[in-house]
Design an enzyme around this catalytic site. Structure first.
Site, short mmCIF file in Angstrom:
data_model
loop_
_atom_site.label_atom_id
_atom_site.label_comp_id
_atom_site.label_asym_id
_atom_site.label_seq_id
_atom_site.Cartn_x
_atom_site.Cartn_y
_atom_site.Cartn_z
N TRP A 102 0.78 -1.22 0.06
CA TRP A 102 -0.09 -0.10 0.14
C TRP A 102 0.94 1.13 -0.08
O TRP A 102 0.58 2.37 -0.65
CB TRP A 102 -0.79 -0.03 0.94
N ASP A 171 -0.90 6.92 6.24
CA ASP A 171 -2.06 6.21 5.87
C ASP A 171 -2.35 5.41 7.17
O ASP A 171 -1.72 4.21 7.21
CB ASP A 171 -1.82 5.67 4.58
N LYS A 195 -12.36 -0.80 8.23
CA LYS A 195 -11.33 -1.63 9.20
C LYS A 195 -11.69 -1.61 10.72
O LYS A 195 -11.93 -2.40 11.36
CB LYS A 195 -9.88 -1.59 8.87
#
Length: 359
Positions: A102, A171, A195
């Site tokens: 990511w 992030d 999440k």
């Protein structure tokens, strides 16, 4: 189906108490005889909801007054583009500290808008001591970006990079509210909700006020932090139901001890699962111990056919979504905030049984 545990990496399970409250209120929110999904986002009751959500989130994460909280759309991927459009407007380059899929993907997207220098902060899958001090070079860049938890590989970075007076961006899509942080160390924190915060469809951006108002003139209004801040994150109709569910999650966390208590529960869950993996010669976790994620625990038998059998039998036993990401394979147990320790205990019991039957 009370014996079913959902280990999905996202969209992930939500607190049962939150879902039960949403179920009770689904047809009659705030005694309006209608759903929260059907009321005006600019009406008095919904505006009160978002004001309280801001207040509760600030309390949970100890967010200072000189930070704005934006509730946006487009997921973390949207922010991959929004960040350089809003921040890379002076020096014309950004530094991306990569540690997995990511963070590398974020760097790739940012290159569409600014020059990017990329530094892999892992060596042989391990974060080297002192490898996070960039204070001597960080001010050459408009900002420094990193991802403290990589969901695919199960790598978590617990120390905050030292960037001196430069702007640090994180992030935190997969570990926000999972443990305490000092927000003052960051210029921007962003996170997809699916999440630890709520359902997919809403993204939280915590941005220091002095970084707002510098977007490039060609920045679309929906990605412009200044426009969104002045519009209460409502430049367009927002995902009201997702925002509502996030507000319930914030209240639930405050009522159950806040982030401090949640961090303790998360450490206990992860320690239990890693302890079992460490004593087993059947399963392997290949992440350096200092960088093992508290949120995403990866493991494998070393045999693709056996891994597939494990996932199939685990699913039949009520342990859902344990298949690892296609990039890595194997298995992955995502044990975010909403996963109770009973879920981890059930997983270990199944792992023991599977090991005994297939060794």
């Amino acid at each position: 189906m009370s014996n079913v545990f959902n280990f999905s990496a996202g969209p992930a399970m939500m607190p049962k108490a939150v879902l039960e409250q949403a179920q009770r209120e689904l047809l009659n929110w705030q005694e309006q005889q209608t759903s929260v999904m059907e009321v005006s986002h600019r009406g008095k009751l919904f505006m009160e909801l978002i004001t309280q959500a801001d207040k509760d989130f600030r309390e949970l994460y100890h967010i200072p007054d000189n930070y704005k909280i934006l509730f946006l759309q487009g997921g973390a991927r949207g922010q991959f583009a929004a960040l350089p459009m809003n921040l890379a407007n002076n020096k014309g380059k950004a530094l991306y500290l990569t540690s997995g899929h990511w963070s590398s993907t974020a760097a790739k997207e940012a290159r569409l808008f600014t020059d990017v220098e990329e530094v892999n902060i892992l060596k042989d899958g391990k974060l080297e001591t002192g490898n996070l001090d960039f204070s001597d070079v960080a001010e050459q860049y408009d900002y420094v970006h990193y991802c403290p938890n990589e969901t695919i590989s199960g790598v978590e970075i617990f120390d905050v990079p030292n960037v001196g007076d430069a702007v640090l961006v994180a992030d935190m899509s997969s570990n926000i509210l999972s443990r305490e942080i000092d927000v003052n160390q960051f210029g921007v924190i962003y996170a997809g909700a699916q999440k630890n915060l709520g359902p997919a469809g809403i993204t939280i951006v915590i941005v220091r006020e002095d970084l707002i108002g510098n977007a490039r003139k060609e920045t679309p209004s929906i990605w412009n932090y200044e426009v969104q801040s002045k519009s209460d994150s409502m430049i367009n109709t927002p995902p009201t139901f997702a925002w509502y569910l996030c507000s319930l999650v914030f209240k639930h966390l405050l009522a159950t001890g806040g982030v401090t208590a949640m961090a303790k529960r998360n450490r206990e869950k992860a320690a239990l699962l890693y302890a079992y993996l460490d004593q087993s010669d059947f399963y392997q976790n290949n992440v350096a111990k200092n960088n093992r994620s508290l949120m995403n625990v990866t493991f494998t038998t070393g045999d693709d056919e056996l891994n597939a059998k494990f996932v199939a039998e685990a699913t039949a036993a009520g342990l859902q979504a344990l298949k690892g990401h296609k990039v890595l394979g194997g298995m992955r147990a995502s044990i975010y905030n909403a996963m109770p320790i009973e879920g981890v205990q059930a997983l270990i019991a199944f792992m023991q049984k599977f090991e005994a039957e297939n060794k």
